[in-house]
Design an enzyme around this catalytic site. Structure first.
Site, PDB file in Angstrom:
ATOM      1  N   GLU A  73      25.719  73.951  48.448  1.00  0.00           N
ATOM      2  CA  GLU A  73      24.923  73.069  47.595  1.00  0.00           C
ATOM      3  C   GLU A  73      23.667  72.555  48.294  1.00  0.00           C
ATOM      4  O   GLU A  73      22.627  72.368  47.658  1.00  0.00           O
ATOM      5  CB  GLU A  73      25.776  71.890  47.108  1.00  0.00           C
ATOM      6  CG  GLU A  73      26.825  72.262  46.083  1.00  0.00           C
ATOM      7  CD  GLU A  73      28.061  72.916  46.703  1.00  0.00           C
ATOM      8  OE1 GLU A  73      28.201  72.917  47.951  1.00  0.00           O
ATOM      9  OE2 GLU A  73      28.900  73.427  45.934  1.00  0.00           O
ATOM     10  N   PHE A  98      29.607  67.532  43.689  1.00  0.00           N
ATOM     11  CA  PHE A  98      28.958  68.238  44.783  1.00  0.00           C
ATOM     12  C   PHE A  98      27.483  67.846  44.904  1.00  0.00           C
ATOM     13  O   PHE A  98      26.949  67.746  46.006  1.00  0.00           O
ATOM     14  CB  PHE A  98      29.096  69.746  44.603  1.00  0.00           C
ATOM     15  CG  PHE A  98      30.517  70.221  44.524  1.00  0.00           C
ATOM     16  CD1 PHE A  98      31.526  69.569  45.220  1.00  0.00           C
ATOM     17  CD2 PHE A  98      30.864  71.316  43.752  1.00  0.00           C
ATOM     18  CE1 PHE A  98      32.847  69.997  45.150  1.00  0.00           C
ATOM     19  CE2 PHE A  98      32.185  71.753  43.676  1.00  0.00           C
ATOM     20  CZ  PHE A  98      33.175  71.094  44.373  1.00  0.00           C
ATOM     21  N   ARG A 181      30.342  70.941  29.047  1.00  0.00           N
ATOM     22  CA  ARG A 181      30.178  72.384  28.924  1.00  0.00           C
ATOM     23  C   ARG A 181      31.345  73.002  28.157  1.00  0.00           C
ATOM     24  O   ARG A 181      32.299  72.324  27.794  1.00  0.00           O
ATOM     25  CB  ARG A 181      30.010  73.011  30.306  1.00  0.00           C
ATOM     26  CG  ARG A 181      31.075  72.723  31.342  1.00  0.00           C
ATOM     27  CD  ARG A 181      32.282  73.616  31.227  1.00  0.00           C
ATOM     28  NE  ARG A 181      31.855  75.006  31.273  1.00  0.00           N
ATOM     29  CZ  ARG A 181      32.510  75.981  30.657  1.00  0.00           C
ATOM     30  NH1 ARG A 181      33.608  75.728  29.973  1.00  0.00           N
ATOM     31  NH2 ARG A 181      32.093  77.229  30.741  1.00  0.00           N
TER      32      ARG A 181
END
Length: 331
Positions: A73, A98, A181
């Site tokens: 990340e 993250f 999502r």
């Protein structure tokens, strides 16, 4: 003797939609792919999570503009900063934990401090996964609200995700957007809703309670308003999709419109450092004095388990919010 039934926890990408609720599949991925058709600067970048942030839709439509950065990340944020400096508009996806915990310094110094045109879109915000504290981003808004230059968006449903994606593609500057999502509920089109960056919208008015909400909790607020109508409790719902910059003017008007009306802030986030404290601060600075309560997640590391069970346990289900508001009104 029969063995006891073993209850399963929710999947990593469990839907928040109720059974039979109308949904739209992968609204972010489809909206970004469409936006990119007329905006050649847009590129998609992810940290091995394209399928789980719906960016695979963009990848299929624009394979030459998709970058898989692997499970790194920090590298993802630095690479996005480099792409932005070269004139592209990177859309970066990962999980909210993250981005907020692992890559904070890189997002802060490489993107926000330089005011670069990077959109960071993160799945699993708040309590939208049953996988426990390692993946539950219950404090992401608190972490990011103090970052200068960063716009923060918490959309309610599929309709708003589509609209916000298009609007943000035309907005210059760093953005953090929470992402629902998969199969995402669609509710706001019933209210003739149009997303405007930086603006809160009153979806319905009511005399007894004002719920100020963001993200999926606006859907819960509307459900709560319907449930309380049976008890002759009249509930207003003010949706606040832009957490920063906060539309304090609209919030103050709504909170002060009916003296004595209970103000309840509902958010899929810790009660520490999120929308609730932002609204309370705005009310105090603006001289609006009203009964005030919060619906949000506790200041704790949460359990793993099935999402409906966890939402009831931690007070962000429709039933829990309805019961709490009735108790507050009766106190």
């Amino acid at each position: 003797m029969n063995a006891p039934v073993r209850l399963k926890t929710s999947a990593m990408i469990a839907s928040i939609a109720a059974e039979g609720q109308r949904t739209i599949s992968a609204p972010f991925g489809h909206a970004l792919a469409k936006a990119a058709e007329s905006r050649p600067r847009i590129v998609g970048m992810t940290a091995d999570l394209g399928k789980y942030t719906d960016l695979h839709i963009f990848q299929a439509a624009h394979p030459d503009r998709f970058y898989q950065m692997g499970m790194a990340e920090q590298l993802l944020m630095m690479s996005a900063a480099g792409m932005a400096r070269e004139g592209f508009q990177p859309w970066v996806t990962t999980y909210a934990v993250f981005a907020a915990r692992r890559a904070y310094d890189f997002l802060c110094l490489a993107i926000a401090e330089e005011d670069l045109d990077v959109k960071v879109v993160c799945a699993l915000p708040g309590l939208t996964t049953g996988y426990g504290p390692s993946h539950q981003a219950t404090e992401d808004l608190a972490i990011f609200r103090g970052m200068p230059n960063l716009t923060i968006i918490d959309p309610c449903d599929a309709i708003e995700i589509e609209q916000a994606t298009t609007a943000l593609a035309d907005h210059r500057g760093p953005v953090y957007m929470r992402l629902l999502r998969g199969k995402v509920p669609a509710v706001l089109d019933e209210y003739d809703y149009k997303f405007e960056l930086g603006k809160a919208k009153l979806l319905r008015d009511g005399n007894d309670v004002l719920i100020v909400s963001s993200g999926l909790m606006t859907m819960r607020a509307l459900e709560t308003a319907d449930a309380l109508r049976a008890d002759k409790v009249d509930v207003a719902v003010l949706h606040v999709p832009t957490i920063k910059p906060l539309d304090e003017a609209t919030i103050l008007v709504a909170a002060g419109a009916k003296p004595g009306r209970l103000v309840v802030v509902a958010e899929n986030h810790s009660v520490i450092g999120g929308l609730g404290e932002a609204v309370a601060g705005a009310m105090m600075r603006g001289g609006v004095h009203a009964p005030f309560r919060q619906v949000g997640l506790p200041d704790a590391f949460l359990d793993a388990g099935a999402l409906p069970t966890l939402h009831d346990r931690y007070g962000i289900s429709t039933k829990a919010m309805t019961d709490n508001i009735k108790a507050w009104l009766a106190a």
